[in-house]
Design a protein around this motif. Structure first.
Motif, short mmCIF file in Angstrom:
data_model
loop_
_atom_site.label_atom_id
_atom_site.label_comp_id
_atom_site.label_asym_id
_atom_site.label_seq_id
_atom_site.Cartn_x
_atom_site.Cartn_y
_atom_site.Cartn_z
N PHE A 146 -3.97 -30.64 63.56
CA PHE A 146 -4.47 -29.53 64.62
C PHE A 146 -5.52 -30.20 65.66
O PHE A 146 -6.28 -29.60 66.35
N ASP A 147 -5.09 -31.38 66.22
CA ASP A 147 -5.62 -31.98 66.89
C ASP A 147 -5.04 -33.18 67.88
O ASP A 147 -4.16 -33.31 67.34
N ASN A 195 -8.42 -30.91 77.70
CA ASN A 195 -9.13 -30.08 76.53
C ASN A 195 -8.31 -29.44 75.51
O ASN A 195 -7.16 -28.92 75.77
N ALA A 196 -8.49 -29.56 74.58
CA ALA A 196 -7.68 -29.27 73.33
C ALA A 196 -8.49 -27.92 72.65
O ALA A 196 -7.62 -27.30 71.64
N GLN A 197 -9.46 -27.25 73.28
CA GLN A 197 -10.24 -26.46 72.48
C GLN A 197 -9.68 -25.21 73.15
O GLN A 197 -9.40 -25.20 74.27
N SER A 252 -15.75 -35.04 70.14
CA SER A 252 -15.29 -34.54 69.20
C SER A 252 -16.50 -33.63 68.48
O SER A 252 -17.61 -33.78 68.49
N THR A 253 -15.93 -32.47 67.98
CA THR A 253 -16.91 -31.47 67.38
C THR A 253 -17.68 -32.15 66.01
O THR A 253 -18.57 -31.89 65.64
N VAL A 287 -11.71 -33.38 75.44
CA VAL A 287 -12.44 -32.80 74.50
C VAL A 287 -11.38 -32.43 73.48
O VAL A 287 -10.34 -31.84 73.53
N MET A 288 -11.74 -32.79 72.23
CA MET A 288 -11.14 -32.79 71.11
C MET A 288 -11.11 -31.46 70.41
O MET A 288 -12.19 -30.67 70.97
#
Length: 233
Positions: free
Chosen positions: A133-134, A103-105, A150-151, A79-80
């Motif tokens: 920042f990702d 998970n990056a969130q 990705s969001t 998860v970006m």
């Protein structure tokens, strides 16, 4: 058109992310793991919804103008970060934590302390952020996920140091963009994609939850979650 590099925080997307997080949090009490609650189909049935069919694989969906085919439910999800926490919270509420390898969130503050704790438990895969920042492209490919979420479309922009959707596909990795943000970071969004972005609302969150349920063959759980969110709204 929006600049693709460097990544900028979009005020509209930040508001949408907060809305997504807020509306998901009101349903945090109905998260998975409580076998004493309503059974499959109970919540949806009471709301007069049809019981969703099971997912049939291989499953091909259209996402931001691309055909994505799943041979089965993804097992290694990355998860970006983007500018949202809604995606990872949806995964937690659907009970998909075990499918996440990185998970990056980040959920730092929440009305529901259990959500902060649940997200904090998720693995990061040692994935540090790049200057935008990702998760950088080389780290994504090193982790060998079978799905990258990705969001926004910009999360797959090579100019920002990210793996492109074509690169991922060539490596046998599926990619998925939250449908409400197909137009964000895309140079040639369709009229429908732009309209979805401009008119985003809580319905956009419901759509993401529903599509995630289809991908993982958790359609009933997704339908029950959406119904509960609607009732609490």
């Amino acid at each position: 058109m929006k600049s693709l590099a460097p990544v900028r925080l979009n005020p509209k997307r930040c508001v949408a992310a907060l809305l997504t997080a807020t509306m998901i949090l009101v349903a945090a009490g109905c998260g998975s793991g409580d076998s004493s609650g309503p059974g499959p189909g109970d919540v949806a049935a009471k709301a007069g919804r049809a019981v969703p069919a099971k997912t049939s694989y291989p499953l091909t969906i259209e996402n931001c103008g691309r055909k994505v085919t799943f041979d089965g439910p993804p097992e290694r999800v990355l998860v970006m970060n983007g500018v949202s926490v809604g995606e990872v919270q949806a995964y937690v509420l659907l009970g998909l934590q075990s499918r996440i390898i990185a998970n990056a969130q980040r959920v730092i503050v929440s009305d529901d302390p259990t959500m902060v704790a649940e997200v904090a438990k998720l693995p990061t895969g040692g994935a540090g952020w790049n200057k935008n920042f990702d998760v950088p492209a080389e780290k994504v490919l090193e982790l060998k996920p079978d799905l990258v979420v990705s969001t926004w479309t910009g999360g797959f922009n090579a100019q920002s140091g990210f793996a492109t959707r074509d690169q991922l596909s060539q490596a046998g990795i599926n990619s998925f963009v939250n449908p409400v943000d197909c137009a964000y970071g895309k140079t040639d969004p369709s009229a429908a994609e732009q309209a979805a972005y401009d008119q985003q609302s809580i319905e956009s969150t419901f759509h993401f939850i529903t599509q995630t349920g289809v991908i993982f063959d958790q359609q009933q759980k997704a339908a029950d979650l959406v119904t509960t969110l609607e009732k609490r709204v």
